[in-house]
Structure formats: structure tokens, C-alpha cells
Scaffold this active site. Structure first.
Site, short mmCIF file in Angstrom:
data_model
loop_
_atom_site.label_atom_id
_atom_site.label_comp_id
_atom_site.label_asym_id
_atom_site.label_seq_id
_atom_site.Cartn_x
_atom_site.Cartn_y
_atom_site.Cartn_z
N HIS A 1 0.76 -3.27 -1.17
CA HIS A 1 1.10 -4.68 -0.82
C HIS A 1 2.22 -3.48 -2.20
CE1 HIS A 1 -2.27 -6.49 0.02
NE2 HIS A 1 -1.41 -7.42 0.31
N GLU B 1 -6.87 -0.42 -0.15
CA GLU B 1 -5.67 -1.01 -1.38
C GLU B 1 -6.26 -2.24 -1.63
OE1 GLU B 1 -3.25 -3.51 -0.31
OE2 GLU B 1 -4.17 -4.04 1.30
N SER C 1 -3.03 -5.77 5.00
CA SER C 1 -3.81 -7.20 4.06
C SER C 1 -4.22 -7.72 4.79
CB SER C 1 -2.54 -8.03 3.24
OG SER C 1 -3.02 -8.92 2.24
#
Length: 306
Positions: free
Chosen positions: A277, A208, A109
């Protein structure tokens, strides 16, 4: 390319918070996961500090990371959570120190910015993987997520789909070979025009995202396309795009946006890798060689440790 050493049972590992402050209960549960995995754990000095939306000042968070790389008893460094703030300390990091003390660095992330900065300045293989508080600190952990963590103890190669999961879904046919790079789409885009700009030429690009509307994903992919990052890649692998929806009408669906840019880029491309996630959330090493075979719906990744 510098590969860190694999872990052994009984090794001491560090936990840092380069972005936001983790919740105490979740962090404690995540640390327990590390202990149950046979590791001893040392927390960064400022991991519980709260400074706005950050776990301490930029200097404090950078020093926690330096301290972990400097300490020879610490064999790996795991990030507690993401959020925002990793990029703020990129210019403060001592990349020479990191290069001279290679060890596993693990997170995803917001941590994407640090993966790219460390790769560009040191060549160290780092790991895009579930974090200690926000993933391993949950009430339940997917068995495949647990199993994927075991790669830190082994120098075995990885192959996806993993276990009984379905093949990766082809968007553009082809065979691609190159080093794996990428991470969170927002963070990759934020590196453009900086000294840490993502390099994709001849590489397999992994992406992502979470909580971005289709039009926001469109904007970022368009920026990567205009910068030559999509079409210059050897291949493209899409991970999980969690909750990237909108109630606004009219709108394209996320799948339409992704397919458009993958086809314009015209590089071998697949989607469906359970990384990001999501649950399960597979850890993958960045900076190692990988082979993408769309005919088999398969991604083979070299070992990330030695």
C-alpha cells in the site's frame, strides 16, 4: 509451477472485484490506464454490484472469476480493488478450470488469500501488484508503478532495488534462494489452520501491511512464528507497512517489532521493498524462483510470464 503467457498489445483483459465494490470514477480511470497500455477491457458482470461490503454474493463474485478464466479471449485478469471478502469464495472456486486455463491473475491486499489458494491448488504463478481502481484509478500514478506494470508484456527477470531506489536494508545477513510467496500479513495469518494455509518452507517470504498497530503486527508475526512459518522460510523480505503506527503509550515502534521477529526467525532478511500500500507500488510475481542477497541489498526475481 505454471507460468501464464505474457500479454500482447491489443489483447483483451478482464477486471473483477473479488472483495469490495470499486468506486465507479476510480474504476473508469483505471480502465483507461489499461486502454492506454494497449489493452482491451471487459468488466466482470458483478463488478459494480453492492451487497453489504462485498461486490455481490460469494457465488456471483466466484462466477465472475470463473467466467474470465473460461473465456479464451480474456488473456489476463486484474482485480479492481481489495477490501474484504476474497477468502469467502475460496471454497467455491473451480481450481481445475483455473489450472487448465492459466493466465495472468493480478492484485494484492485482500487478494492475497486467492494468490495462496490458487498457488496451493494449481501451481499457477500469480502477481502481487497494484489494482485497477484503488491504484491505477488515482489522480496521479507514480512513473515507477507504471513502468512496473510493463512486466506483463515481457519475460524479463526483475531486480530490486528498482531504478535509482536505494538498496534494500539488511536486518539479518545471508544469502537465500527459493520460490517467492506471501503478500498481506493479515491475510497470510488468516490462512493458518485452513486448507489454504501458506507454505513457507524453503521459500522466500514477502510481507506487507496497512493500518495495523504495532501490537497487532506483533500478534500476527508471533502466530506465524509459533506456526513455524518464519523460521522455516529460506529468507524474508518486508514490503511497505503503511500507517502501522499508534498513539497509545507505552508501545513498541513498528521497526522494533519487525526487527525482533526477523532476528528470532534468524533467516536472511531485508526491508524496504516498495510493494504494497505505497507509491511506487511494484508488481512482483509469486511462485517463481528468487534470490535474496543481503550483502548487496538485492532481490532478484525470475520472470513471471512466458
Amino acid at each position: 509451477m505454471i507460468k501464464p503467457m505474457k500479454l500482447m498489445k491489443g489483447d483483451t483483459v478482464g477486471v473483477v472485484a473479488p472483495a469490495g465494490t470499486p468506486k465507479r470514477q476510480a474504476l473508469e480511470k483505471g480502465v483507461q490506464f489499461l486502454v492506454e497500455s494497449g489493452l482491451q477491457v471487459q468488466l466482470g458482470e458483478h463488478v459494480h454490484k453492492e451487497w453489504g461490503y462485498l461486490a455481490g454474493s460469494d457465488e456471483e463474485r466466484a462466477e465472475d472469476l470463473h467466467r474470465m478464466f473460461r473465456d479464451r479471449e480474456i488473456k489476463a485478469i486484474f482485480c479492481a480493488r481489495g477490501g474484504y471478502g476474497s477468502a469467502r469464495m475460496a471454497t467455491l472456486l473451480d481450481y481445475s478450470l483455473i489450472s487448465k486455463n492459466p493466465k495472468i491473475f493480478w492484485g494484492y491486499s485482500d487478494i492475497t488469500f486467492l494468490h495462496l489458494a490458487i498457488a496451493k491448488n494449481t501451481g499457477l504463478v500469480t502477481f502481487h501488484g497494484p489494482m485497477i481502481a484503488s491504484d491505477f484509478g488515482r489522480e496521479s500514478i507514480d512513473p515507477d508503478t507504471r513502468e512496473s506494470f510493463q512486466q506483463v508484456f515481457s519475460d524479463q527477470q526483475q531486480s530490486f532495488p528498482y531504478g535509482g531506489h536505494p538498496p534494500l536494508q539488511t536486518v539479518v545477513d545471508g544469502l537465500a534462494f527459493g520460490r517467492l510467496t506471501g503478500g498481506n500479513l493479515t491475510l497470510m495469518t488468516s490462512t493458518l489452520g485452513t486448507p489454504y494455509e501458506i507454505e513457507t518452507t524453503g521459500k522466500i517470504l514477502f510481507m506487507e501491511e496497512i493500518n495495523e498497530e504495532p501490537r497487532s503486527v506483533d500478534r500476527m508475526l508471533n502466530q506465524l512464528l509459533l506456526a513455524g512459518k518464519l523460521q522455516n522460510a529460506a529468507g524474508i523480505v518486508l514490503g511497505d507497512f503503511h500507517d502501522c503506527t499508534t498513539e497509545d503509550k507505552p508501545s513498541f515502534e513498528l521497526a522494533e517489532v519487525l526487527e525482533h521477529y526477523l532476528k528470532v526467525a534468524n533467516r536472511p532478511a531485508v526491508h524496504g521493498l516498495k510493494a504494497g500500500h505505497c507509491s511506487p507500488n511494484f508488481g512482483i510475481p509469486l511462485g517463481v524462483n528468487a534470490i535474496l542477497d543481503t550483502n548487496r541489498g538485492q532481490l532478484q526475481i525470475d520472470n513471471g510470464v512466458r
